[in-house]
Design an enzyme around this catalytic site. Sequence first.
Site: not given
Length: 150
Positions: A65-68, A103
Amino acid sequence: MKLQDILTPDCTICAVPAASKKRILEFLSSLAAEKLVNHDTFQLLESLVKRERMGSTGIGNGIAIPHGRLINATKPIAVLITTEQAINFDAIDHRPVDIFIALFVPEEECQNHLCTLQSIATIFRDKQFCKQVRQCKSNHELFQLIQQAS
């Protein structure tokens, strides 16, 4: 906020050819950039890379779940892809990853961000559901499966 509320059909892609962690992050960023008016692929990629430097977002069982967080973003956006082959993503269980849920959220929406991450983790904790995700043969089928998830 739930994944179903921020995922769109054009940001749901099945069986993406994958070569590396960097290429996956670039692909996720380029898809999201098409939806975000004030941000380009490079800015989105930088937000993901910045978070990955703090520790891998590979949560185990072939899922990441890569997110920034984004300055001047007006709404959150999600991108979901599966890959043809699982790739090394430095996941916490050291297993390769083939399901990616990216996300991107406005910087000032920290609480929403955490709630959305929890919602995603809850959905993908179900191994049977993950098996169904991996078996999807079309983007539409994958999107519909996510929309029906509880």
